[in-house]
Design a protein around this motif. Structure first.
Motif, mmCIF file in Angstrom:
data_model
loop_
_atom_site.group_PDB
_atom_site.id
_atom_site.type_symbol
_atom_site.label_atom_id
_atom_site.label_comp_id
_atom_site.label_asym_id
_atom_site.label_seq_id
_atom_site.Cartn_x
_atom_site.Cartn_y
_atom_site.Cartn_z
ATOM 1 N N ASP A 1 1.018 3.903 -2.948
ATOM 2 C CA ASP A 1 0.678 5.299 -2.647
ATOM 3 C C ASP A 1 1.805 6.222 -3.104
ATOM 4 O O ASP A 1 1.579 7.376 -3.464
ATOM 5 C CB ASP A 1 0.429 5.482 -1.149
ATOM 6 C CG ASP A 1 -0.951 4.962 -0.762
ATOM 7 O OD1 ASP A 1 -1.693 4.544 -1.673
ATOM 8 O OD2 ASP A 1 -1.276 4.961 0.439
ATOM 9 N N HIS B 1 -6.108 6.006 3.680
ATOM 10 C CA HIS B 1 -6.505 4.628 3.972
ATOM 11 C C HIS B 1 -7.080 4.538 5.373
ATOM 12 O O HIS B 1 -6.663 5.261 6.268
ATOM 13 C CB HIS B 1 -5.293 3.698 3.855
ATOM 14 C CG HIS B 1 -4.930 3.412 2.434
ATOM 15 N ND1 HIS B 1 -5.447 2.365 1.740
ATOM 16 C CD2 HIS B 1 -4.123 4.081 1.577
ATOM 17 C CE1 HIS B 1 -4.964 2.376 0.511
ATOM 18 N NE2 HIS B 1 -4.154 3.417 0.388
ATOM 19 N N ILE C 1 0.850 -1.193 0.000
ATOM 20 C CA ILE C 1 0.000 0.000 0.000
ATOM 21 C C ILE C 1 0.884 1.241 0.000
ATOM 22 O O ILE C 1 0.677 2.164 -0.797
ATOM 23 C CB ILE C 1 -0.957 -0.008 1.215
ATOM 24 C CG1 ILE C 1 -2.040 -1.079 1.018
ATOM 25 C CG2 ILE C 1 -1.611 1.369 1.391
ATOM 26 C CD1 ILE C 1 -2.951 -1.262 2.212
ATOM 27 N N HIS D 1 -5.991 10.557 -1.031
ATOM 28 C CA HIS D 1 -6.876 9.621 -0.341
ATOM 29 C C HIS D 1 -6.238 9.231 0.989
ATOM 30 O O HIS D 1 -5.037 9.360 1.173
ATOM 31 C CB HIS D 1 -7.119 8.372 -1.186
ATOM 32 C CG HIS D 1 -5.892 7.512 -1.370
ATOM 33 N ND1 HIS D 1 -4.832 7.874 -2.151
ATOM 34 C CD2 HIS D 1 -5.579 6.302 -0.847
ATOM 35 C CE1 HIS D 1 -3.906 6.930 -2.115
ATOM 36 N NE2 HIS D 1 -4.328 5.965 -1.329
ATOM 37 N N HIS E 1 -3.556 1.906 -8.647
ATOM 38 C CA HIS E 1 -3.554 1.731 -7.193
ATOM 39 C C HIS E 1 -4.589 0.670 -6.781
ATOM 40 O O HIS E 1 -4.270 -0.289 -6.072
ATOM 41 C CB HIS E 1 -3.859 3.089 -6.551
ATOM 42 C CG HIS E 1 -4.038 3.039 -5.071
ATOM 43 N ND1 HIS E 1 -5.232 2.721 -4.466
ATOM 44 C CD2 HIS E 1 -3.170 3.278 -4.050
ATOM 45 C CE1 HIS E 1 -5.096 2.772 -3.159
ATOM 46 N NE2 HIS E 1 -3.841 3.096 -2.873
HETATM 47 ZN ZN LIG Z 1 -3.560 3.972 -1.207
#
Ligand SMILES: [Zn+2]
Ligand SMILES: Nc1nc2c(ncn2[C@@H]2O[C@H](COP(=O)(O)OP(=O)(O)OP(=O)(O)O)[C@@H](O)[C@H]2O)c(=O)[nH]1
Ligand SMILES: [Zn+2]
Lengths: 684, 69
Positions: free
Chosen positions: A336, A345, A332, A343, A373
């Motif tokens: 990112d 998470h 992740i 955004h 993504h």
């Molecule tokens: Zn993300």
């Protein structure tokens, strides 16, 4: 070898020495030695004349049972008192190869002739393995010999083979390098026994050698020191005076009597050895009634080992420790970093989740970034869903299950299970023919569906196909199902089991109705109960795991991509809406459970993994778990199975079968939910 | 396809030479399943992981002595 005192090395009777240890094939003429030799060696065959003769000897180096050997095919011989050059060469090779592994090859249909030679090899004190070849012919003629019983009687390894059909050759290789001294002694008339003792006095000498001298075997002369010959002649004449028949005939008669006695023992051995614990266990596991508790115990162990240990400890380790805390977090963070768009998470218990918020009003490039993504780490991402399911959740489960299944396979339980179920079905007036495909279904449902071809009528084939698709999960799927059963109470598991077993009996009952008449028996050779070998099991676990990764993971990824596309196009929530009366109202499950059923079409273990993930996340209570698990267990096994059903049964029939299965599985789920609700069952 | 391996069927105990029939599973052209010619039971062929392990342990396994039963 022990006849050294008498034996003077036959000057020309040696095969080349040095190199690997020898493995001799010896036996009566025309028993398939040459054919076996070909399979054992395959290549680099040397043909040479035996020294001083025109007899050809074939030999070749080969790896047998993991050992290097020089395999030597000897000329066929009927006994160790040679009647011809060929027989003499065979005998000489045998006596001149101390330390060689000896394999006696015999014709199973001609067991007397075979054992007559066995007794003589035993008398020479040579350890050997007995190979009963041509077992295919023996089977056809109904003159099969129980190799296990014979092995116990003789105390040597006995392997039933067919060189023609290539049966049991691997086992022969294993046993060929483990010869043993036979535990049998032929009892001769008293005068002959005295003669043996007399000849052997002061000499270290085998019975075989002494007997050959008594029988007047002149080919032995070169083996005997000249100064000893007159004494031996005198003994022989002395014994002959006391025996009415010529000594060679008397000796042969005693051997024939010994063979008959042996064969009698071997056939009673079978009954006698029932007292042995393993045989007892093997016996009850096939019993139509006592076999049921054995099966229950086996299932209990599976539940405990796979459900508790595999699905509990192992999944905790891989999912919670490795994937959630490391792999997913890192990917992740990596995505990112690579694919930027605004955004956040969701963070639970300090762990970054795939779900995120705050991605509104994106520019085009940000949309593209979001696409990449999400495909990797979104809620339906390849890493956060497909790989997490496949590797963190399913893999530890199937590995433990494969281990357990390997033990079952290696112990010889599976054929007994088939026999037990067949007997049980028939006792209940059901069709036993369906049983074999069902046991085969444990390996792979798709394949087992193909074997329904052997069933005689269309109706039978249809019923078995339904049975396979409904009630028999293939091994990997059974593993994931066990995992979901792990945290449940015993009652909950019992309910699930009764529904599945009930279904099988229901279909079996229908089968008996629709297909009247005696069900044909299937013939399975029942191997002995064995103690499983860890090395075998490890190999199987590795092979199956590799197969599973290759076969299932791609489907997991395809399923995830499918969900991703459906989600991105807003179709997923539409589907959830459409399915909600069934899933939410009918089955009493959360709306997301419909995702699991959707991907369950691809492989039911993937669907089960989805449910299992929900269960682990606390989204399913015990009742919901049992209901959803029952539905997914009864569901169509996998898309491959569906395709085979369509192909084998025709499109119309195939679709009807698939329709029935879907309606039946969801129908049962709804009924269970309603009943649980009505009686306020919580199962916790 | 001629396959030099020998297999030992876990269901019926048949030792057979070569995989006479690989899976007819429509999902994959060369699935790793081997099918027993006598009883039809299907099991997994030793894959490349096992083959690799065998290669690695081969020099080391040679020293095993043949056990007597
Ligand atoms: Zn993300
Ligand atoms: N049905 C059947 N036939 C077999 C089998 N093994 C060998 N045969 C056949 O039996 C015949 C004899 O086989 P060989 O391999 O030549 O026998 P052998 O023992 O080497 O014969 P000698 O060298 O004369 O002692 C051949 O026709 C083989 O095809 C078997 O397991 N089953
Ligand atoms: Zn088989």
């Amino acid at each position: 070898m022990s006849q050294l005192a008498l034996q003077r090395c036959h000057p020309t009777a040696e095969l080349p020495t040095g190199g690997p240890r020898k493995l001799l094939l010896i036996g009566n003429p025309n028993v398939g030695k040459s054919l076996l030799f070909g399979f054992l060696t395959k290549r680099y065959v040397t043909v040479s004349n035996y020294p001083g003769t025109t007899v050809e000897i074939t030999s070749a180096k080969a790896t047998i049972g993991g050992e290097q050997r020089l395999v030597v095919d000897t000329p066929g011989t009927n006994g160790l008192i040679p009647q011809s050059d060929d027989e003499r060469v065979a005998r000489d090779i045998l006596l001149n190869s101390p330390g060689a592994d000896v394999v006696q090859v015999g014709d199973m249909s001609n067991i007397r002739r075979t054992l007559l030679l066995s007794l003589q090899i035993a008398e020479y004190g040579v350890p050997f393995t007995l190979c009963l070849n041509m077992s295919d012919e023996a089977r056809e003629r109904n003159s099969e010999v129980d190799a296990t019983a014979l092995s116990e009687t003789l105390g040597i390894p006995v392997v039933a083979t067919s060189a023609l059909r290539r049966w049991n050759l691997e086992r022969l290789k294993r046993e060929a390098v483990r010869p043993a001294l036979a535990r049998v002694t032929t009892q001769y008339p008293e005068a002959i026994e005295e003669g043996i003792a007399e000849i052997s006095r002061g000499e270290e000498l085998t019975r075989g050698f002494a007997l050959a001298i008594l029988a007047g075997d002149e080919t032995l002369t070169p083996f005997i020191a000249e100064e000893k010959r007159p004494r031996l002649d005198a003994i022989r004449q002395e014994v002959q005076r006391k025996v009415r028949l010529p000594l060679s005939v008397a000796i042969a008669n005693a051997r024939v009597a010994a063979v008959d006695k042996l064969l009698g023992e071997a056939s009673t051995q079978k009954a006698a050895s029932r007292s042995n614990f393993r045989d007892w266990l093997g016996g009850i596991s096939m019993h139509p009634i006592w076999g049921v508790p054995v099966l229950a115990f086996v299932l209990y162990v599976a539940w405990w080992f796979v459900g508790k240990f595999g699905a509990g400890q192992m999944v905790d380790l891989l999912e919670s420790k490795i994937f959630e805390q490391h792999v997913n977090v890192w990917t992740i963070q990596l995505l990112d970093f690579l694919a930027r768009f605004p955004h956040q998470h969701a963070i639970e218990e300090k762990l970054i989740r795939a779900a995120y918020t705050g991605a509104a009003g994106l520019t085009f490039t940000q949309q593209v970034a979001k696409f990449f993504h999400d495909i990797v780490v979104g809620p339906y991402g390849i890493v956060t869903m497909a790989l997490t399911y496949a590797i963190a959740i399913v893999l530890p489960v199937v590995i433990t299950f494969f281990f357990f299944f390997g033990v079952l396979e290696d112990s010889g339980y599976l054929p007994r299970l088939a026999v037990m179920l067949n007997r049980l079905f028939r006792k209940m007036g059901l069709n036993g023919k369906a049983v074999l495909p069902m046991v085969l279904g444990l390996g792979c449902d798709t394949m087992a569906t193909l074997t329904t071809r052997i069933l005689e009528t269309k109706k039978e084939a249809t019923i078995v196909t339904i049975l396979l698709a409904l009630g028999v999960p293939c091994s990997a799927q059974l593993g994931v199902i066990m995992a979901m059963l792990g945290p449940l109470s015993f009652t909950a598991v019992a309910i699930w089991l009764s529904v599945i077993v009930g279904t099988i009996f229901l279909v079996g009952y229908l089968a008996a109705k629709v297909v009247p008449g005696e069900a044909g028996d299937f013939i399975l050779e029942i191997p002995p109960i064995r103690i499983p070998r860890l090395s075998n099991i490890t190999i199987k676990v590795l092979a199956r795991t590799e197969w599973y990764l290759k076969e299932a993971v791609p489907l997991f990824i395809i399923g995830t991509l499918l969900l991703y596309v459906l989600d991105a196009t807003q179709m997923l929530s539409r589907i959830q809406q459409i399915m909600s009366p069934l899933v939410v109202a009918g089955l009493g499950l959360p709306a997301e459970a419909s995702n699991a059923f959707l991907i369950g079409f691809l492989r039911r273990d993937y669907g089960a993994a989805g449910l299992f993930a929900m269960q682990r996340a606390g989204q399913l209570n015990a009742v919901q778990t049992v209901v959803s698990l029952t539905v997914i267990t009864l569901f169509i096994p996998c898309i491959a199975n569906l395709l085979v059903i369509l192909k084998e049964r025709g499109t119309r029939m195939g679709l009807a079968i698939a329709g029935f299965i879907i309606v039946y599985s969801f129908g049962i789920g709804v009924v269970m939910n309603v009943v649980f609700k009505a009686f306020k069952v919580t199962l916790s | 396809m001629i396959d030099e391996h020998q297999y030992d069927c876990p269901l019926c105990g048949l030792d057979f030479f070569g995989a006479t029939c690989h899976s007819a599973c429509p999902m994959s052209g060369d699935c790793a399943m081997v099918r027993c010619p006598r009883c039809g039971y299907e099991f997994v062929q030793e894959g490349s992981i096992v083959a690799m392990l065998r290669r690695f342990t081969a020099p080391w396994r040679k020293h095993d002595s043949p056990g007597h039963r």
